[in-house]
Design a protein around this motif. Structure first.
Motif, PDB file in Angstrom:
ATOM      1  N   SER A 185      12.045  -6.386  -0.512  1.00  0.00           N
ATOM      2  CA  SER A 185      13.132  -5.755   0.238  1.00  0.00           C
ATOM      3  C   SER A 185      14.023  -4.918  -0.674  1.00  0.00           C
ATOM      4  O   SER A 185      14.444  -3.812  -0.320  1.00  0.00           O
ATOM      5  N   TRP A 186      14.290  -5.440  -1.856  1.00  0.00           N
ATOM      6  CA  TRP A 186      15.124  -4.720  -2.818  1.00  0.00           C
ATOM      7  C   TRP A 186      14.387  -3.528  -3.413  1.00  0.00           C
ATOM      8  O   TRP A 186      14.922  -2.414  -3.447  1.00  0.00           O
ATOM      9  N   LEU A 187      13.176  -3.740  -3.898  1.00  0.00           N
ATOM     10  CA  LEU A 187      12.457  -2.673  -4.592  1.00  0.00           C
ATOM     11  C   LEU A 187      12.089  -1.534  -3.652  1.00  0.00           C
ATOM     12  O   LEU A 187      12.195  -0.356  -4.015  1.00  0.00           O
ATOM     13  N   TYR A 188      11.667  -1.851  -2.443  1.00  0.00           N
ATOM     14  CA  TYR A 188      11.333  -0.789  -1.491  1.00  0.00           C
ATOM     15  C   TYR A 188      12.569   0.054  -1.192  1.00  0.00           C
ATOM     16  O   TYR A 188      12.516   1.288  -1.192  1.00  0.00           O
ATOM     17  N   TRP A 189      13.699  -0.613  -0.963  1.00  0.00           N
ATOM     18  CA  TRP A 189      14.953   0.101  -0.671  1.00  0.00           C
ATOM     19  C   TRP A 189      15.328   1.001  -1.845  1.00  0.00           C
ATOM     20  O   TRP A 189      15.668   2.165  -1.661  1.00  0.00           O
ATOM     21  N   TYR A 190      15.246   0.471  -3.059  1.00  0.00           N
ATOM     22  CA  TYR A 190      15.620   1.237  -4.245  1.00  0.00           C
ATOM     23  C   TYR A 190      14.661   2.407  -4.494  1.00  0.00           C
ATOM     24  O   TYR A 190      15.087   3.509  -4.857  1.00  0.00           O
ATOM     25  N   PHE A 191      13.347   2.165  -4.313  1.00  0.00           N
ATOM     26  CA  PHE A 191      12.389   3.254  -4.520  1.00  0.00           C
ATOM     27  C   PHE A 191      12.625   4.384  -3.509  1.00  0.00           C
ATOM     28  O   PHE A 191      12.630   5.563  -3.877  1.00  0.00           O
ATOM     29  N   VAL A 192      12.803   4.020  -2.249  1.00  0.00           N
ATOM     30  CA  VAL A 192      13.017   5.043  -1.224  1.00  0.00           C
ATOM     31  C   VAL A 192      14.335   5.781  -1.462  1.00  0.00           C
ATOM     32  O   VAL A 192      14.427   7.005  -1.292  1.00  0.00           O
ATOM     33  N   ARG A 193      15.345   5.053  -1.859  1.00  0.00           N
ATOM     34  CA  ARG A 193      16.678   5.639  -2.030  1.00  0.00           C
ATOM     35  C   ARG A 193      16.790   6.465  -3.319  1.00  0.00           C
ATOM     36  O   ARG A 193      17.420   7.533  -3.318  1.00  0.00           O
ATOM     37  N   PHE A 194      16.165   6.014  -4.398  1.00  0.00           N
ATOM     38  CA  PHE A 194      16.437   6.614  -5.690  1.00  0.00           C
ATOM     39  C   PHE A 194      15.267   7.319  -6.375  1.00  0.00           C
ATOM     40  O   PHE A 194      15.491   8.240  -7.167  1.00  0.00           O
ATOM     41  N   SER A 195      14.026   6.887  -6.154  1.00  0.00           N
ATOM     42  CA  SER A 195      12.901   7.495  -6.865  1.00  0.00           C
ATOM     43  C   SER A 195      12.606   8.892  -6.336  1.00  0.00           C
ATOM     44  O   SER A 195      12.604   9.127  -5.124  1.00  0.00           O
ATOM     45  N   LYS A 196      12.291   9.807  -7.235  1.00  0.00           N
ATOM     46  CA  LYS A 196      11.953  11.182  -6.840  1.00  0.00           C
ATOM     47  C   LYS A 196      10.679  11.226  -6.012  1.00  0.00           C
ATOM     48  O   LYS A 196      10.494  12.142  -5.198  1.00  0.00           O
ATOM     49  N   THR A 197       9.806  10.245  -6.202  1.00  0.00           N
ATOM     50  CA  THR A 197       8.515  10.243  -5.506  1.00  0.00           C
ATOM     51  C   THR A 197       8.394   9.124  -4.478  1.00  0.00           C
ATOM     52  O   THR A 197       7.317   8.878  -3.947  1.00  0.00           O
ATOM     53  N   GLY A 198       9.481   8.437  -4.195  1.00  0.00           N
ATOM     54  CA  GLY A 198       9.436   7.362  -3.211  1.00  0.00           C
ATOM     55  C   GLY A 198       8.771   6.108  -3.754  1.00  0.00           C
ATOM     56  O   GLY A 198       8.702   5.894  -4.971  1.00  0.00           O
ATOM     57  N   SER A 199       8.257   5.283  -2.859  1.00  0.00           N
ATOM     58  CA  SER A 199       7.664   4.008  -3.252  1.00  0.00           C
ATOM     59  C   SER A 199       6.212   4.172  -3.680  1.00  0.00           C
ATOM     60  O   SER A 199       5.389   4.661  -2.891  1.00  0.00           O
ATOM     61  N   PRO A 200       5.841   3.736  -4.878  1.00  0.00           N
ATOM     62  CA  PRO A 200       4.441   3.801  -5.306  1.00  0.00           C
ATOM     63  C   PRO A 200       3.568   2.794  -4.565  1.00  0.00           C
ATOM     64  O   PRO A 200       2.343   2.867  -4.635  1.00  0.00           O
ATOM     65  N   PHE A 201       4.207   1.873  -3.838  1.00  0.00           N
ATOM     66  CA  PHE A 201       3.488   0.858  -3.066  1.00  0.00           C
ATOM     67  C   PHE A 201       3.441   1.191  -1.575  1.00  0.00           C
ATOM     68  O   PHE A 201       3.094   0.332  -0.765  1.00  0.00           O
ATOM     69  N   GLY A 202       3.775   2.454  -1.240  1.00  0.00           N
ATOM     70  CA  GLY A 202       3.831   2.799   0.167  1.00  0.00           C
ATOM     71  C   GLY A 202       4.876   1.954   0.870  1.00  0.00           C
ATOM     72  O   GLY A 202       5.890   1.582   0.288  1.00  0.00           O
ATOM     73  N   TYR A 203       4.624   1.627   2.143  1.00  0.00           N
ATOM     74  CA  TYR A 203       5.574   0.804   2.878  1.00  0.00           C
ATOM     75  C   TYR A 203       5.074  -0.624   3.102  1.00  0.00           C
ATOM     76  O   TYR A 203       5.775  -1.448   3.688  1.00  0.00           O
ATOM     77  N   SER A 204       3.837  -0.946   2.583  1.00  0.00           N
ATOM     78  CA  SER A 204       3.321  -2.283   2.890  1.00  0.00           C
ATOM     79  C   SER A 204       2.280  -2.813   1.910  1.00  0.00           C
ATOM     80  O   SER A 204       1.684  -3.857   2.168  1.00  0.00           O
ATOM     81  N   ARG A 205       2.033  -2.137   0.787  1.00  0.00           N
ATOM     82  CA  ARG A 205       0.997  -2.625  -0.128  1.00  0.00           C
ATOM     83  C   ARG A 205       1.588  -3.687  -1.046  1.00  0.00           C
ATOM     84  O   ARG A 205       2.179  -3.394  -2.087  1.00  0.00           O
ATOM     85  N   CYS A 206       1.441  -4.940  -0.629  1.00  0.00           N
ATOM     86  CA  CYS A 206       2.088  -6.039  -1.349  1.00  0.00           C
ATOM     87  C   CYS A 206       1.323  -7.339  -1.161  1.00  0.00           C
ATOM     88  O   CYS A 206       0.532  -7.488  -0.230  1.00  0.00           O
ATOM     89  N   PHE A 207       1.572  -8.285  -2.057  1.00  0.00           N
ATOM     90  CA  PHE A 207       0.859  -9.568  -2.086  1.00  0.00           C
ATOM     91  C   PHE A 207       1.860 -10.674  -2.391  1.00  0.00           C
ATOM     92  O   PHE A 207       2.548 -10.621  -3.411  1.00  0.00           O
ATOM     93  N   ASP A 208       1.924 -11.675  -1.498  1.00  0.00           N
ATOM     94  CA  ASP A 208       2.862 -12.783  -1.670  1.00  0.00           C
ATOM     95  C   ASP A 208       2.140 -13.992  -2.252  1.00  0.00           C
ATOM     96  O   ASP A 208       1.272 -14.582  -1.598  1.00  0.00           O
ATOM     97  N   ILE A 209       2.480 -14.367  -3.468  1.00  0.00           N
ATOM     98  CA  ILE A 209       1.843 -15.517  -4.117  1.00  0.00           C
ATOM     99  C   ILE A 209       2.102 -16.789  -3.328  1.00  0.00           C
ATOM    100  O   ILE A 209       1.219 -17.646  -3.184  1.00  0.00           O
ATOM    101  N   LYS A 210       3.289 -16.939  -2.786  1.00  0.00           N
ATOM    102  CA  LYS A 210       3.647 -18.151  -2.045  1.00  0.00           C
ATOM    103  C   LYS A 210       2.733 -18.362  -0.845  1.00  0.00           C
ATOM    104  O   LYS A 210       2.219 -19.469  -0.622  1.00  0.00           O
ATOM    105  N   THR A 211       2.500 -17.310  -0.072  1.00  0.00           N
ATOM    106  CA  THR A 211       1.612 -17.407   1.085  1.00  0.00           C
ATOM    107  C   THR A 211       0.184 -17.702   0.641  1.00  0.00           C
ATOM    108  O   THR A 211      -0.519 -18.510   1.268  1.00  0.00           O
ATOM    109  N   ALA A 212      -0.257 -17.049  -0.437  1.00  0.00           N
ATOM    110  CA  ALA A 212      -1.621 -17.259  -0.920  1.00  0.00           C
ATOM    111  C   ALA A 212      -1.840 -18.710  -1.341  1.00  0.00           C
ATOM    112  O   ALA A 212      -2.897 -19.290  -1.064  1.00  0.00           O
TER     113      ALA A 212
END
Length: 212
Positions: A134-161
């Protein structure tokens, strides 16, 4: 992973086609913040380490965990929770002077991730994912010149796994209840890069270790 189709005619072997399949490139990330939500509160540090690749069949773990990115950031607001600072030990006044500007830090992070991923698809790994994403996506979209390198959903939760692989509930799959054979060699220090590396070690064992 490459699929190679060949046709054999006598002693001749002709290369007909060569296709490179998509593959995941994992990045374990951890952040330290001065509060609960981005915007009113700020990211104070980001730690990221390359955590391996997976092509759907074979997981390749890093030789080491020295391919890393780390930045300490300037706060973006005056709001903060003193309890958060007690945990991570940051001095906000110091970061206001010495911290990297968020636009520079997030643009550098996105560029580094894209470069390390190469032809692969960057995937964010965290434990638990919900907070860091939630934090990194918000920061990438808000501040990075190229947006999020992970798109809007490319992620893996260790806890769920861990919950799925070891038939546990989500509540019983937290870091303090990790299976003993999956425990990393590092302690959880609340330093973003240390904890990103610790997570990467746990993540690798999801693929390479089985409970005995």
């Amino acid at each position: 992973m490459r699929i190679i189709q060949r046709t054999d005619k006598g002693d001749l072997t002709k290369l007909v086609d060569e296709v490179t399949l998509p593959y995941d490139v994992y990045f374990s990330a951890d952040i330290e913040t001065d509060g609960a939500i981005p915007g009113p509160n700020s990211i104070l540090s980001i730690g990221i380490t390359y955590a391996g690749t997976f092509d759907g069949e074979t997981f390749s773990a890093p030789v080491d965990y020295e391919t890393t990115f780390y930045r300490e950031l300037k706060p973006i607001s005056d709001e903060f929770d003193p309890k958060a600072l007690e945990v991570n030990g940051f001095d906000r006044d110091r970061l206001k002077v010495e911290g990297t500007d968020p636009q520079e830090a997030m643009s550098q992070a996105a560029e580094w991730i894209t470069k390390v991923a190469g032809a692969g698809d960057p995937i964010l790994v965290a434990y638990p994912l919900s907070f860091d994403w939630s934090w990194l996506y918000w920061y990438f979209v808000r501040f990075s010149k190229t947006g999020s390198p992970f798109g809007y959903s490319r992620c893996f939760d260790i806890k769920t796994a861990i919950a799925v692989k070891h038939s546990r509930t989500i509540v019983t799959s937290g870091r303090d209840r990790i299976p003993s054979f999956m425990k990393p060699d590092l302690k959880h220090t609340h330093h973003a890069l240390d904890d990103a590396i610790e997570q990467a070690m746990i993540f690798s064992k999801l693929f390479t270790k089985s409970e005995k």
